[in-house]
Design an enzyme around this catalytic site. Structure first.
Site, PDB file in Angstrom:
ATOM      1  N   THR A 181       0.847  -1.192   0.000  1.00 44.48           N
ATOM      2  CA  THR A 181       0.000   0.000   0.000  1.00 44.48           C
ATOM      3  C   THR A 181       0.881   1.241   0.000  1.00 44.48           C
ATOM      4  O   THR A 181       2.051   1.194   0.400  1.00 44.48           O
ATOM      5  CB  THR A 181      -0.906   0.028   1.240  1.00 44.48           C
ATOM      6  OG1 THR A 181      -0.080   0.088   2.417  1.00 44.48           O
ATOM      7  CG2 THR A 181      -1.779  -1.215   1.305  1.00 44.48           C
ATOM      8  N   GLU A 326      -5.566  -4.228  -1.719  1.00 42.60           N
ATOM      9  CA  GLU A 326      -5.991  -5.470  -1.078  1.00 42.60           C
ATOM     10  C   GLU A 326      -6.990  -6.273  -1.908  1.00 42.60           C
ATOM     11  O   GLU A 326      -7.256  -7.435  -1.596  1.00 42.60           O
ATOM     12  CB  GLU A 326      -6.633  -5.157   0.285  1.00 42.60           C
ATOM     13  CG  GLU A 326      -5.669  -4.582   1.303  1.00 42.60           C
ATOM     14  CD  GLU A 326      -5.538  -3.067   1.265  1.00 42.60           C
ATOM     15  OE1 GLU A 326      -5.148  -2.476   2.273  1.00 42.60           O
ATOM     16  OE2 GLU A 326      -5.826  -2.461   0.199  1.00 42.60           O
ATOM     17  N   LYS A 434     -16.810  15.453  11.492  1.00 43.50           N
ATOM     18  CA  LYS A 434     -17.923  15.402  12.431  1.00 43.50           C
ATOM     19  C   LYS A 434     -18.095  16.771  13.065  1.00 43.50           C
ATOM     20  O   LYS A 434     -17.265  17.223  13.854  1.00 43.50           O
ATOM     21  CB  LYS A 434     -17.693  14.344  13.511  1.00 43.50           C
ATOM     22  CG  LYS A 434     -18.968  14.021  14.298  1.00 43.50           C
ATOM     23  CD  LYS A 434     -18.820  12.757  15.107  1.00 43.50           C
ATOM     24  CE  LYS A 434     -20.170  12.320  15.686  1.00 43.50           C
ATOM     25  NZ  LYS A 434     -20.065  11.059  16.444  1.00 43.50           N
ATOM     26  N   TRP A 439     -22.313  14.150  10.489  1.00 42.52           N
ATOM     27  CA  TRP A 439     -21.235  13.867   9.557  1.00 42.52           C
ATOM     28  C   TRP A 439     -21.315  14.758   8.322  1.00 42.52           C
ATOM     29  O   TRP A 439     -22.386  15.003   7.778  1.00 42.52           O
ATOM     30  CB  TRP A 439     -21.276  12.413   9.112  1.00 42.52           C
ATOM     31  CG  TRP A 439     -20.983  11.419  10.191  1.00 42.52           C
ATOM     32  CD1 TRP A 439     -21.860  10.528  10.744  1.00 42.52           C
ATOM     33  CD2 TRP A 439     -19.746  11.221  10.862  1.00 42.52           C
ATOM     34  NE1 TRP A 439     -21.237   9.790  11.712  1.00 42.52           N
ATOM     35  CE2 TRP A 439     -19.937  10.194  11.810  1.00 42.52           C
ATOM     36  CE3 TRP A 439     -18.492  11.821  10.764  1.00 42.52           C
ATOM     37  CZ2 TRP A 439     -18.922   9.742  12.631  1.00 42.52           C
ATOM     38  CZ3 TRP A 439     -17.473  11.378  11.593  1.00 42.52           C
ATOM     39  CH2 TRP A 439     -17.693  10.349  12.508  1.00 42.52           C
TER      40      TRP A 439
END
Length: 537
Positions: A181, A326, A434, A439
């Protein structure tokens, strides 16, 4: 049913047997080179023989540090088809991370493109496991280098056997490749791909409702071959006999446009920053891109103005994909179903801007504290994935337990599902804002800003707030010809689309937004920079 192993050897054998005259076009430092699949097969077998003579054995890790060229493609098959593991090292990692991933993977042999040798020389004293270096070059002589022992790729091939026979007893679950990654925080994490996983992923790439890659296509993967298998396109193209165009180190918008025009590319894939620069080029210069049947975009969400430009101005379908290192990486694609044949351009753009439908072979869910979210296009949760080309762990990394749970990959991406099951990524868990207990999606704000003619790029981050906990701040790069006096207009533009409490408290203008090695906005760097400089009150 016959228990026939799914290995990469079968992909290469098919290309040699049925498509020996099909072409691979490779752009290197010295110019464009052309090979047939027949010639490619012989060179690949020579490489396998040469590496075997250099003591490469089953399970050994062989690293590449290279661009998208024919030599990299040869390594894609020569290494895993002998039972070894190909580690594609991201050339854009920091020197510290380059050394880390090579040592962590325990790479035994390192193949490096000539112009990238200085990058390896910088870290060679830190490399603990590399025993041999092979320089890939068009030149007859090796460049001066401190790497040792060092070999010439082409000289090795001259002395090797083009009829090298790959072992027939490979188990399909044998590791074939690995990528790490890009690591926005901490050290990169290693992902190992098996032969079986790559073969099934390649098969899915050819499905009609996926990318429909076929022998008739001319495929140009702009996405680097060192990043998530170049989205699997090299493997699938070889299997299907697709003409491959490999753009090499010079991936400027002009070079990309020229290759599309000259080679009649039908399918190409890259990150949004590539397509933003490409569309800007087409506004100024004329290129024939009429051969394109689709442009594939991934890595991060594409702004709607890019999608609209391809679909409306150039009549080229723009398919947004979603995936991760992944997941090999394809998870979903924003292809259109038959029910959408007569929808408006704006509805089409909205659909293309989503991450689309999960491709056959995988299963996805979006979950929050209440379980699976309803398909209402509003309720958000974390996207989780499972399937035969999804990793089940990180390579020798204790962070496995945080990401792989109960047979599912927890992606860390926050998403919602509409009533047709189309995925819409709204943020990373770490990037959600937040504010006052509610959100706010930074991605939605970024996409909206980048539809304004004045905005070239925009990244939205959270900044601490004494009352509301966090508030959004937008970092904006303007198009040429626009000045910071546009600020009020941009705020009004957002106000027409979002609730008042969503509107960023500040718009900060920048010359450039920092990015990761694969072109994603590096929000950590922005948070560190702005977090030290400001707290919204």
């Amino acid at each position: 049913m016959m228990n026939t192993p799914l290995t990469l050897t079968g992909l290469l054998n098919r290309a040699e047997r049925y498509f020996s005259k099909k072409e691979i076009v490779s752009t290197t430092l010295s110019g464009v080179q052309r090979f047939t699949y027949g010639e490619y097969g012989k060179r690949t077998r020579r490489l396998a023989d040469a590496l075997s003579k250099l003591s490469m054995g089953k399970g050994d890790k062989v690293a590449t540090f290279a661009w998208n060229t024919h030599r990299h493609l040869e390594a894609y098959f020569a290494v895993p088809c002998t039972g070894a593991v190909l580690h594609m090292v991201n050339i854009r990692l920091s020197p510290e991370h380059v050394a880390y991933v090579i040592n962590h993977a325990e790479d035994k042999i390192l193949l490096v493109d000539e112009d990238l040798v200085p990058l390896i020389e910088k870290v060679q004293s830190e490399l603990k496991t590399v025993e041999k270096y092979i320089i890939m070059s068009d030149k007859d002589t090796l460049p001066e280098t401190t790497l040792s022992p060092v070999y010439s790729y082409e000289e090795l091939l001259k002395e090797a056997d083009e009829e090298f026979v790959f072992p027939e007893d490979l188990d399909e679950n044998t590791p074939a490749g690995m990528c790490y990654t890009s690591a926005t925080t901490g050290n990169p994490k290693g992902v190992v791909y098996t032969h079986r996983g790559i073969v099934l992923h390649s098969m899915a790439t050819g499905l009609a409702d996926s990318l429909a890659l076929s022998e008739r296509d001319v495929c140009m993967p702009i996405v680097p071959m060192f990043h998530a298998n170049a989205w699997g396109l090299p493997f699938a193209s070889v299997w299907f006999g697709t003409k491959l165009v490999l753009p090499g180190p010079n991936m400027t918008p002009q070079a990309i446009a020229s290759l599309i025009q000259e080679e009649k590319v039908t399918l190409t894939a890259g990150v949004p920053t590539i397509w933003l620069a490409f569309i800007n080029l087409l506004e100024k210069e004329n290129y024939d891109i009429s051969s394109l049947r689709a442009v594939v975009c991934g890595g991060s969400a594409a702004p709607k103005n890019i999608i609209r430009a391809f679909e409306e101005k150039h009549n080229v379908p723009f398919i947004q994909g979603y995936g991760m290192t992944e997941t090999s990486p394809l998870v979903s694609l924003s292809t259109l179903t038959s029910e959408m044949d007569n929808i408006s351009l704006e509805d089409k753009v909205d659909t293309r801007a989503s991450q689309g439908l999960v491709i056959p072979g995988l299963d996805v869910r979006v979950i929050n504290e209440n379980g699976d979210v309803p398909w209402d296009g509003k309720t958000m949760g974390e996207l989780i994935v499972r399937g035969p080309w999804v990793a089940h762990e990180y390579y020798k990394d204790e962070r496995t337990k945080d990401t792989f749970r109960n047979g599912w990959l927890y992606t860390g991406d926050i998403a919602k599902l509409n009533d047709s099951g189309y995925i819409q990524i709204t943020d990373r868990t770490k990037d959600l804002i937040k504010s006052g207990g509610e959100w706010i999606s930074s991605v939605d704000l970024e996409n909206a800003l980048m539809t304004h003619d004045a905005v070239y790029e925009a990244a939205v981050i959270a900044v601490p707030h004494e009352k509301w906990q966090e508030r959004p701040v937008a970092c904006v790069v303007l198009q040429e010809g626009y000045a910071e006096s546009i600020k009020d207009e941009l705020v009004s533009y957002l106000s027409s689309q979002f609730a008042k409490w969503w509107i960023p408290d500040e718009l900060i203008f920048m010359d450039e937004i920092p990015k990761t090695s694969v072109g994603k906005f590096l929000k950590r760097a922005l948070r560190e920079k702005l977090g030290q400089e400001m707290t919204v009150e």
